[in-house]
Scaffold this motif. Structure first.
Motif, PDB file in Angstrom:
ATOM      1  N   THR A 112       7.684  -3.718  -7.280  1.00  0.00           N
ATOM      2  CA  THR A 112       8.313  -3.356  -6.007  1.00  0.00           C
ATOM      3  C   THR A 112       7.321  -2.640  -5.087  1.00  0.00           C
ATOM      4  O   THR A 112       7.258  -2.909  -3.876  1.00  0.00           O
ATOM      5  CB  THR A 112       9.534  -2.465  -6.247  1.00  0.00           C
ATOM      6  N   ASP A 152       3.904  -6.082   2.231  1.00  0.00           N
ATOM      7  CA  ASP A 152       4.738  -6.212   3.439  1.00  0.00           C
ATOM      8  C   ASP A 152       4.246  -5.293   4.557  1.00  0.00           C
ATOM      9  O   ASP A 152       4.212  -5.685   5.733  1.00  0.00           O
ATOM     10  CB  ASP A 152       6.193  -5.894   3.108  1.00  0.00           C
ATOM     11  N   ARG A 153       3.863  -4.057   4.177  1.00  0.00           N
ATOM     12  CA  ARG A 153       3.361  -3.125   5.201  1.00  0.00           C
ATOM     13  C   ARG A 153       2.041  -3.619   5.781  1.00  0.00           C
ATOM     14  O   ARG A 153       1.771  -3.486   6.982  1.00  0.00           O
ATOM     15  CB  ARG A 153       3.212  -1.722   4.606  1.00  0.00           C
ATOM     16  N   GLY A 180       5.928  -3.955  -1.533  1.00  0.00           N
ATOM     17  CA  GLY A 180       6.069  -3.100  -0.352  1.00  0.00           C
ATOM     18  C   GLY A 180       4.741  -2.896   0.362  1.00  0.00           C
ATOM     19  O   GLY A 180       4.669  -2.905   1.600  1.00  0.00           O
TER      20      GLY A 180
END
Length: 501
Positions: free
Chosen positions: A323, A330-331, A327
């Motif tokens: 996860t 994605d950032r 994340g």
């Protein structure tokens, strides 16, 4: 005696720099709250970077005192647009100039020169009011004219002043002008003024004195010698007397410091523009070159998730790590997209200006945001006088400005009261004033200072990149306009955009 520097809207850093470079008692700084009906006594007026509409204020000040030097001090990014807008602005004369604060300490000699020019204009006004009656020009009183001319006015003028005949013969000259030529007075009086200039300039000066001054108020000539290059500004006016049409008053002003400062300013701005282009190219290249590597990383992450046995993926430690990794990816992708948006600003700056109906743009954006507005249970109240909403602007860019301001007002609404957004537009002094007022969360002083910065997010409870208002500010300023905000925490904000007419 101290000279008074009036100022309005200067940033504290700029004011501190000038106070250091122009210390008391030589200069006294007087802050103005506004341009009122009567200006306080002063030698120069500085209109600073924090003003929403410096050109409009310059128009008001010029109307009050046409001899006062007025300097618009702008950021480097706004200098070229402001300078161009100033050239085409009505109700402004040559006493109003634009300079960039990027030159730093070199502002000091520019301001000193501006103060000298104010003194010169006021002295010149006294010269023109010095009535020379017809009998004074009878041959028997020429000596008296020369004596009165020198002792009463010329010697007090902080500018070169020369009384010449129609042939250019010097009848009288003040000490300032004598010093410019570096010759004894005995050699100058009675000589032809053009002959005092180098041979390469003599004919040009002769033509200017004879006829060209009638269609060209001022002429700047460069004198080059072993000491370097000096710049002289020459202007000509006839004597205001019925019998004195054959006599002219030639004003000579040494503007070397101003010309050198302007040349350096232009050189500095050229460097800044080149750096901005390099930065745009870097952002564009970086945002595109990083897309493939991050896509590869995301592909490897997906492959890893696929290859891991289900019982391993579902353990707390592995699930948490996966996860966190997703994340981070994605950032990173979001940052790349934000950089791409910044690179698009350069393309937005190149959008051609056209006649745009502000009211129509507001209506279209209001329709686009209708669903969000219903969800927020808010209302938009638009007040636009009919027939006054045409501005010269890129329609695409104006739409971006209005969309960002209205969508922000919806996103950052206060949870404890009904949202109300008021949009007004009106023409003011040749410009368009667009205001967007909301009753949302509002901002404190610290937040206001960061509001237009790149990637600045002041509220984290809603999605955002921190790019919107940065792009709005750049779009407006690159078009020659300005944007400002007034806000109070817990009460709401008002954004005021000044658009070129």
């Amino acid at each position: 005696m101290a000279q008074t520097i009036l100022h309005l809207g200067l940033r504290p850093a700029t004011l501190m720099l000038l106070q250091k470079q122009l210390p008391s008692p030589g200069a006294e700084f007087v802050a103005l709250a506004a341009i009122d009906q009567v200006l306080p006594p002063g030698e120069v007026l500085l209109l600073g970077e924090e003003l929403d509409a410096p050109i409009r204020l310059a128009q008001e000040a010029y109307a009050l005192d046409k001899r006062l030097s007025i300097l618009l001090l702008t950021e480097a990014s706004r200098y070229e647009k402001t300078r161009q807008a100033l050239q085409f602005s009505p109700f402004i004369g040559p006493t109003v100039q634009c300079n960039s604060t990027a030159v730093g300490a070199r502002l000091a000699p520019i301001i000193v020169d501006a103060m000298q020019r104010t003194a010169q204009r006021r002295s010149f006004a006294q010269l023109k009011s010095f009535a020379l009656s017809a009998p004074q020009f009878e041959p028997q009183v020429v000596a008296k004219i020369r004596a009165d001319f020198s002792t009463k006015v010329l010697e007090e003028a902080p500018i070169g002043a020369v009384l010449v005949s129609t042939t250019g013969t010097i009848l009288s000259i003040n000490q300032y002008a004598i010093n410019l030529f570096g010759r004894p007075e005995a050699e100058v009086v009675g000589a032809a003024l053009p002959d005092l200039f180098p041979a390469a300039l003599s004919e040009e000066v002769q033509r200017f004195l004879r006829e060209e001054h009638l269609r060209e108020p001022k002429r700047i000539v460069a004198l080059t010698d072993t000491a370097g290059t000096r710049y002289l500004e020459i202007s000509v006016t006839p004597i205001d007397a019925q019998q004195a049409l054959a006599y002219k008053l030639v004003m000579l002003n040494n503007i070397t410091a101003t010309m050198v400062a302007q040349q350096q300013t232009q050189a500095d701005l050229t460097v800044v523009k080149r750096l901005n282009v390099d930065l745009d190219n870097f952002i564009y290249t970086a945002s595109h070159d990083l897309k493939q590597p991050i896509a590869n990383i995301e592909g490897l992450l997906l492959a890893l998730q696929h290859e891991l046995p289900a019982e391993v993926r579902q353990t707390d430690q592995v699930a948490t790590m996966l996860t966190l990794m997703q994340g981070a990816v994605d950032r990173f992708k979001k940052t790349i997209n934000d950089l791409t948006d910044v690179s698009r600003l350069q393309q937005a700056n190149e959008q051609p200006a056209q006649s745009v109906d502000v009211a129509q743009v507001i209506r279209e954006v209001e329709e686009d945001l209708a669903a969000l507005l219903r969800e927020a249970q808010g209302e938009i109240v638009v007040t636009v006088p009919p027939g006054t909403t045409i501005v010269a602007f890129s329609e695409k860019n104006l739409r971006s400005v209005v969309y960002n301001l209205l969508s922000n007002a919806i996103k950052y609404r206060a949870p404890d009261r009904a949202l109300c957004i008021r949009v007004t537009y009106q023409p003011v002094a040749g410009q368009g004033q667009l205001c967007v007022q909301d009753n949302g969360l509002g901002l404190d002083e610290r937040q206001r200072s960061r509001l237009f910065g790149l990637f600045q997010r002041l509220h984290t409870h809603v999605e955002g990149s921190g790019l919107g208002l940065y792009m709005v500010k750049k779009i407006v300023e690159n078009a020659g306009g300005t944007i400002a905000v007034e806000s109070a925490l817990g009460e709401g904000s008002t954004f005021t955009v000044w658009l070129p007419g």
